[in-house]
Write an enzyme that holds these catalytic residues in place. Structure first.
Site, PDB file in Angstrom:
ATOM      1  N   LYS A  39       0.847  -1.200   0.000  1.00 51.70           N
ATOM      2  CA  LYS A  39       0.000   0.000   0.000  1.00 51.70           C
ATOM      3  C   LYS A  39       0.883   1.250   0.000  1.00 51.70           C
ATOM      4  O   LYS A  39       2.087   1.169   0.214  1.00 51.70           O
ATOM      5  CB  LYS A  39      -0.932  -0.009   1.213  1.00 51.70           C
ATOM      6  CG  LYS A  39      -0.225   0.041   2.550  1.00 51.70           C
ATOM      7  CD  LYS A  39      -1.222   0.040   3.702  1.00 51.70           C
ATOM      8  CE  LYS A  39      -0.467   0.130   5.027  1.00 51.70           C
ATOM      9  NZ  LYS A  39      -1.330   0.500   6.148  1.00 51.70           N
ATOM     10  N   TYR A 251      13.893  31.630   6.080  1.00 51.10           N
ATOM     11  CA  TYR A 251      12.754  32.305   6.704  1.00 51.10           C
ATOM     12  C   TYR A 251      12.922  32.410   8.215  1.00 51.10           C
ATOM     13  O   TYR A 251      13.257  31.430   8.882  1.00 51.10           O
ATOM     14  CB  TYR A 251      11.456  31.545   6.405  1.00 51.10           C
ATOM     15  CG  TYR A 251      11.016  31.605   4.966  1.00 51.10           C
ATOM     16  CD1 TYR A 251      10.574  32.787   4.399  1.00 51.10           C
ATOM     17  CD2 TYR A 251      11.027  30.457   4.179  1.00 51.10           C
ATOM     18  CE1 TYR A 251      10.158  32.832   3.073  1.00 51.10           C
ATOM     19  CE2 TYR A 251      10.613  30.489   2.856  1.00 51.10           C
ATOM     20  CZ  TYR A 251      10.178  31.684   2.313  1.00 51.10           C
ATOM     21  OH  TYR A 251       9.760  31.729   1.001  1.00 51.10           O
TER      22      TYR A 251
END
Length: 363
Positions: A39, A251
């Site tokens: 999966k 930032y």
């Protein structure tokens, strides 16, 4: 020239890990089928290529989360039986010969009616709740399974549950006890479907092996000693900047150079699955040495401190995940830095990275 971000998948390591699980089952003297979990695009490794390898190795079943994942495998020519763990979708089940997992009686009734209408016998697995608190029959599971067995056109091929904390022996034993009681009840009725509860960590408990196991993370190289990580993620230096002492980076200026520094920029950010929480915590490998991530990880870019690396150049390779020489950064390392788990690390890298499949022996 487009930016370089590559997830290299070593199929030799995948084969090694699968073979190691088979050897473990053989050495434990347990005759178990293997349901290989693919999966989430095989935990970011590419479900189609991974499933092909498992098919060649003789895997008994593949396990996916949703029908759409199974359909991709079928359309790629994968013939191995596929168990769909969490879906109520039905069209794909019948069209692509999939095995749905039933987790409540209403779902069983609906599948029975659809199978009857189409004139087919539908193999199903039934999920029972033993301690996960998620999906599965939890009220009178024995009687409910007995009722499901009486529905038309359904064939109960398996009964499953899921460990919620396989590292906790006492809790796991309690789950196994509940599961064993259901198995005993059905055996007394003459029903002998495939019972499976063990995930990768569950392989440590012989009494959890029952009739099949569902390894996931272990197949991809994590969870126990002797397993080899299959994925390496690499990029190249986009730029190198000489910055004076006292320069804020990225930032918010969360990192300020403490001396004249050489700062590298790599074209990878949180949009690529390189988590923002790795800011000022993670390390990468450049020219065989670890160097720190500095400043805030951006959407598309990350800065690294190259001050101590000799003769570094633009386009030099940068290892985000993987091994080179004596240095290695694993998904477990990244998970620890980011405050998450290896599963999330591996599944997050698949988005914008180009995959390359190789067959190389581990050094």
């Amino acid at each position: 020239m487009s930016r370089f971000l590559q997830a290299e998948i070593n199929l030799k390591s995948l084969i090694h890990n699968f073979s190691k699980i088979k050897a473990h089952l053989r050495n434990t003297r347990v005759s178990c089928k293997i349901i290989a979990i693919v999966k989430a695009d095989a935990y970011g490794h590419g479900a189609v290529e991974v499933a092909r390898v498992f098919g060649l190795l003789g895997v008994d079943y593949l396990g996916v989360a949703f029908s759409e994942e199974a359909i991709v495998l079928r359309e790629a020519g994968i013939k191995v039986p596929i168990i769909v763990l969490f879906d109520r979708e039905i069209e794909g089940v019948f069209k692509y010969n999939l095995i749905p997992v039933i987790f409540d009686y209403r779902q069983a009734e609906f599948l029975s009616k659809e199978a009857s209408r189409r004139g087919v016998i539908l193999p199903v697995h039934i999920k029972v709740e033993t301690g996960m608190g998620r999906l599965g029959i939890y009220e009178n599971p024995c009687e409910t399974i007995k009722k499901i067995a009486q529905l038309d056109n359904l064939k109960i091929d398996g009964v499953m549950s899921h460990f919620s904390r396989a590292e906790d022996l006492e809790w796991t034993q309690e789950q196994m006890k509940k599961f064993s009681k259901i198995r005993e009840f059905l055996h007394n009725l003459g029903m002998k479907p495939l019972f499976h509860i063990a995930n990768s960590q569950g392989l440590n408990y012989k009494e959890a092996l029952f009739d099949a196991v569902r390894p996931g993370l272990m197949l991809y190289g994590y969870g126990a000693e002797g397993f080899i990580p299959c994925m390496t993620v690499k990029t190249k230096l986009l730029d190198i900047r000489k910055l004076p002492k006292g320069t804020p980076i990225s930032y918010g200026g969360t990192f300020v150079t403490k001396k004249d520094s050489l700062i590298g920029v790599i074209p990878v950010g949180y949009a690529d699955g390189y988590f923002r929480s790795l800011s000022n915590k993670a390390e990468v490998i450049v020219r065989g040495k670890r160097v720190p991530v500095v400043g805030t990880v951006c959407m598309d870019l990350t800065m690294i401190d190259l001050t101590d690396i000799q003769e570094v150049q633009i386009d030099d390779e940068v290892i985000l995940l993987g091994k080179t020489g004596s240095e290695e950064i694993t998904a477990s390392h990244i998970a620890q830095w980011a405050g998450t788990i290896p599963y999330e690390v591996l599944t997050s890298f698949g988005g914008r990275a180009r995959r390359k499949y190789i067959m190389e022996e581990e050094e």
